[in-house]
Write an enzyme that holds these catalytic residues in place. Structure first.
Site, PDB file in Angstrom:
ATOM      1  CG  ASP A  43      47.817  97.889 -92.200  1.00  0.00           C
ATOM      2  OD1 ASP A  43      47.422  96.710 -92.016  1.00  0.00           O
ATOM      3  OD2 ASP A  43      47.914  98.737 -91.296  1.00  0.00           O
ATOM      4  CB  ALA A  44      48.934  99.795 -98.622  1.00  0.00           C
ATOM      5  CG  ASP A  93      43.895 100.864 -95.120  1.00  0.00           C
ATOM      6  OD1 ASP A  93      43.208 100.050 -94.458  1.00  0.00           O
ATOM      7  OD2 ASP A  93      44.786 101.567 -94.623  1.00  0.00           O
ATOM      8  CG  LEU A 116      60.241  79.933 -57.571  1.00  0.00           C
ATOM      9  CD1 LEU A 116      61.490  79.174 -57.986  1.00  0.00           C
ATOM     10  CD2 LEU A 116      59.461  79.146 -56.528  1.00  0.00           C
ATOM     11  CD  GLU A 166      63.629  71.404 -58.480  1.00  0.00           C
ATOM     12  OE1 GLU A 166      63.175  70.751 -57.527  1.00  0.00           O
ATOM     13  OE2 GLU A 166      62.979  71.696 -59.494  1.00  0.00           O
ATOM     14  CE  LYS A 168      64.734  81.092 -60.222  1.00  0.00           C
ATOM     15  NZ  LYS A 168      64.900  81.671 -61.548  1.00  0.00           N
ATOM     16  CG  ASP A 174      69.017  82.125 -66.655  1.00  0.00           C
ATOM     17  OD1 ASP A 174      67.854  82.571 -66.686  1.00  0.00           O
ATOM     18  OD2 ASP A 174      70.030  82.834 -66.748  1.00  0.00           O
ATOM     19  NE  ARG A 234      56.205  83.871 -65.053  1.00  0.00           N
ATOM     20  CZ  ARG A 234      55.592  84.391 -64.003  1.00  0.00           C
ATOM     21  NH1 ARG A 234      54.866  83.630 -63.224  1.00  0.00           N
ATOM     22  NH2 ARG A 234      55.699  85.660 -63.715  1.00  0.00           N
ATOM     23  CD  GLU A 252      62.761  77.821 -66.578  1.00  0.00           C
ATOM     24  OE1 GLU A 252      61.681  77.501 -66.009  1.00  0.00           O
ATOM     25  OE2 GLU A 252      63.201  78.981 -66.584  1.00  0.00           O
ATOM     26  CE1 TYR A 264      59.388  74.782 -62.901  1.00  0.00           C
ATOM     27  CE2 TYR A 264      61.397  74.493 -64.178  1.00  0.00           C
ATOM     28  CZ  TYR A 264      60.290  75.246 -63.841  1.00  0.00           C
ATOM     29  OH  TYR A 264      60.074  76.438 -64.450  1.00  0.00           O
ATOM     30  CE  LYS A 323      60.296  73.518 -57.086  1.00  0.00           C
ATOM     31  NZ  LYS A 323      60.283  72.809 -58.368  1.00  0.00           N
ATOM     32  CE  LYS A 361      67.416  84.255 -59.220  1.00  0.00           C
ATOM     33  NZ  LYS A 361      67.063  85.586 -59.296  1.00  0.00           N
ATOM     34  CB  CYS A 382      60.729 118.619 -61.023  1.00  0.00           C
ATOM     35  SG  CYS A 382      60.304 117.503 -62.370  1.00  0.00           S
ATOM     36  CB  CYS A 420      57.460 120.280 -64.311  1.00  0.00           C
ATOM     37  SG  CYS A 420      57.459 119.953 -62.547  1.00  0.00           S
ATOM     38  CB  CYS A 424      58.523 116.271 -59.104  1.00  0.00           C
ATOM     39  SG  CYS A 424      57.445 117.368 -60.023  1.00  0.00           S
ATOM     40  CB  CYS A 445      55.234 117.204 -63.237  1.00  0.00           C
ATOM     41  SG  CYS A 445      56.807 116.489 -63.782  1.00  0.00           S
TER      42      CYS A 445
END
Ligand code: IVH
Length: 703
Positions: free
Chosen positions: A42-43, A46, A92, A123, A125, A127, A146, A181, A233, A297, A321, A425, A428, A443, A449
């Site tokens: 940046d310097a 500039d 899902l 099937e 899932k 991770d 995604r 996945e 999948y 599915k 799950k 609150c 505030c 609140c 606030c």
């Protein structure tokens, strides 16, 4: 070569220097914006810009048509290029119990009006993180993460290095987007972390993070050194169907050369699904990669198409799950956070503990009753045990959601005192009120606030709302702190107030010429905003993204919407009735929107904002092929050929506005068996009435 000071340049040298700077800065811009690979910091940038300006000031006659001083920064996000998914990438819905799986099956069969059994696939899932890979004429064209489901990041060159992703396909449809996945095995994860530690780099928390970190590398050669796997999948855009069934499509993907999961099974009942779930659960520890549930599915793709989707999840699939992992730790404090709508949320500050591979130090405590040991109906939870600061508590994580507290160990309690929930609150000081029948204290400070104001502004710029590049929660926080921004309209006057003059954005800490220009350009770009986004951005309680769309489609223009909301009296009059007649708008939401616009200060603030924007009208989804697009339709009585839910979903897909009650604005009433008062009202208003068969004939899809 040393630079000649500006004041010593002769005209010839100045001309050459201006040309050199213009070329260099154009190159720097391209490197920064298009290639994500800056060639200067940046310097330096500039300094070049300042030199250019100084030369131009001395030799105004030499200013080039392509001078860098004439350019406004291109608002392109740094990092990866973006790819818009031809078909959105869905997430899902979840089921956490056998009962919820049986309910899913019942829901599907009800929607389809099917009495008998249905086939499903089941099937693991995985991770990891999902990826969409596009092939055209057999060649790999692009690969995208995604992202928000609509737009993802372009990771094409990285995806080329993943096992299980072929670069060329034989006998594939002309256009084929394969989805699946990306994951890392436990063994590879451990080896990678050992290398990270040896290289004095930070180790990854879990295989999922390691996979994500490895795929999302700007330098694809790093991805190449990280072993990633891929299971296919699902699919997105297709020029020809892969098969007639889910299982057939998965087999086809396998034939094309993709890795598919060997634990995919066809099941003919909820009982068979649950049996396969138990089998996978028993194998979980030996798989060598992380899974967090089983995905079910509907097997028949024609039925999947009929079922369609809700806003972000398909009706034809669900993730069952595994139960969450838990851990015990000490509750060190309870803090209260004040949210966008004033809700006081108690947050548990925990002694850090690892739960399912992730270090947890905060958990939600939901509300006052939850801390007391009561559920929303006043019934005991944890057998009525309350939670106190200093207690030993059991923490769990379900999927990606915020950690929660499940239980408390009374045997370890000494002289801890019961927690008393604040009635003011903490930010505030305004009264925090819990309405009768409500679980949440709020609140009453509204926009005065500081906490609510900040949260409302963060929401305003969030991704689903104004989505201003370079203006996230962090930046908003610092602008609010310094008084540069107090309300949404202030964002659109930043350029006028801090674009030039004594106090300038580019001189703020953490900002430079380029980032400041980029932000101001990004704000400019968002002055034009679709009505639904604006409504969502206002942060009205009970109005989420899809409700905002429902309102926008109904009122179509900002003027219409705003005036109708101001005209509406709660629970009376025509404007109120029109609002309530909209399908998808209930009394609670209607009252919340009307209240919002009845508060004079809020309305003024909204008007100030609107005066700075170009608000794009939203039209109901048009389906040019359909004679019913844009019509308002009411269904009444019992439908016999398709379920009410399917009738509604299909109508909406054709661009119909489905309403719950008959009024002058109704175009068609579809009267099923035993239609009653709505039919009478439609007849008295002269609304066109169709039988179920007539309606189906009118809306039959041709071709
Ligand atoms: S199907 C239209 N199948 O889970 C449905 N998703 O929680 C698209 N996932 O975003 C998803 N394993 O990243 C499907 N066997 C599987 C999966 C799976 C993992 C991920 C996927 C999705 C997320 C939803």
């Amino acid at each position: 070569m040393a630079e000649i000071p500006v004041e010593k340049l002769n005209e010839k040298q100045a001309r050459a220097e201006l040309a050199r700077i213009a070329a260099l800065m154009a190159k720097a811009d391209a490197a920064y914006h298009q290639n994500d690979d800056p060639i200067m910091d940046d310097a330096q940038y500039d300094a070049l810009k300042a030199r250019n300006l100084a030369i131009e000031a001395r030799f105004p006659g030499l200013i080039r048509p392509d001078s860098p001083s004439k350019k406004v920064g291109a608002p392109v996000a740094p990092g990866f290029a973006k790819i818009r998914h031809a078909v959105p990438m869905l997430s899902l819905g979840n089921a956490f119990s056998d009962e919820e799986v049986r309910e899913f099956d019942a829901r599907v069969r009800k929607f389809l009006s099917i009495e008998g059994g249905l086939d499903y696939t089941a099937e693991p899932k995985i991770d990891g993180l999902s990826l969409s890979i596009r092939y055209e004429n057999g060649g790999l064209i692009s690969a995208a993460t995604r992202g928000d489901g609509e737009v993802g990041e372009d990771v094409t060159s990285n995806a080329m290095h993943i096992k299980g992703i072929p670069h060329r396909l034989e006998n594939a449809p002309e256009i084929l987007e394969v989805r699946g996945e990306v994951y890392m095995t436990h063994m590879d994860f451990q080896a990678l972390n050992a290398r990270q530690i040896a290289a004095k780099e930070k180790p990854f928390a879990n295989p999922r993070n390691a996979a994500a970190g490895s795929l999302r590398q700007l330098d694809a050669s790093i991805t190449a050194r990280r072993p990633l796997g891929f299971f296919a999948y699902a699919w997105g855009a297709l020029s020809a169907p892969l098969a007639k069934s889910q299982i057939g499509a998965i087999q086809r993907l396998q034939t094309l050369g993709f890795a598919t999961n060997p634990l995919t099974a066809l099941c003919d009942s909820p009982a068979a699904l649950l049996e396969h779930y138990r089998k996978i659960e028993a194998l979980r520890a030996e798989l060598g990669y992380d899974i967090d549930g089983v995905v079910y599915k509907v097997n028949d793709l024609a039925l999947q198409a009929r079922l369609g989707m809700r806003s972000t999840t398909p009706r034809w699939a669900i993730a069952h799950k595994f139960p969450a992992e838990t851990a015990w730790t000490r509750l060190e404090a309870i803090d209260i956070q004040v949210g966008r709508t004033g809700a006081l949320s108690p947050v548990a500050r925990l002694h850090p503990v690892t739960v399912g591979g992730v270090v947890v130090s905060n958990a939600t405590l939901h509300n006052e009753d939850y801390i007391k040991g009561l559920d929303s109906k006043g019934q005991p939870i944890r057998e009525g045990r309350d939670i106190r600061v200093g207690d030993w508590v059991e923490v769990y994580r379900a999927g990606d959601v915020i950690p929660k507290i499940r239980d408390v160990d009374l045997s370890k309690r000494r002289n801890e005192t019961p927690y008393s929930f604040p009635t003011q609150c903490p930010v505030c000081g305004a009264d925090a009120i819990r309405e009768p029948g409500e679980a949440i204290s709020r609140c009453t400070g509204g926009f005065s606030c500081a906490a609510q104001r900040l949260e409302k502004l963060k929401h305003f710029v969030s991704r689903q709302a104004f989505d201003i590049d370079g203006l996230g929660a962090k930046q908003i926080e610092s602008f609010v702190q310094d008084g540069w921004v107090r309300e949404p309209a202030d964002i659109f006057t930043l350029q006028a107030r801090y674009g030039s003059g004594g106090r300038q954005l580019k001189n703020r800490e953490g900002w430079g010429e380029r980032s400041a220009q980029n932000l101001l350009a990004a704000i400019e770009a968002r002055r034009t905003i679709p009505l639904n986004r604006l409504i969502f951005a206002l942060g009205i309680r009970h109005v989420g993204e899809s409700s905002a769309m429902v309102l926008a489609r109904n009122y179509q223009s900002w003027g219409n919407f705003r005036n109708a909301m101001q005209a509406a009296q709660p629970h009376a009059g025509e404007a109120w009735q029109e609002l309530n007649a909209i399908d998808g708008v209930g009394e609670v939401m209607a009252a919340s929107v009307v209240d919002f616009f009845h508060e004079a200060r809020t309305r003024e603030m909204v008007d100030r904002l609107a005066s700075m924007l170009r608000i794009k009208d939203v039209s109901p989804p048009q389906n040019t092929g359909s004679p019913v697009a844009g019509k308002t339709v009411v269904f009444t009585g019992t439908l016999t050929k398709i379920s009410r839910a399917e009738a509604k979903a299909r109508a909406e897909a054709l661009g119909v506005r489905v309403s719950g009650s008959v009024s002058k604005k109704t175009d068609i009433l579809v009267a099923g068996e035993k239609a009653g008062s709505k039919l009478k009202k439609a007849e008295s208003l002269g609304v066109e009435v169709l039988s179920e068969d007539e309606w189906l004939a009118l809306t039959a899809q041709k071709g």
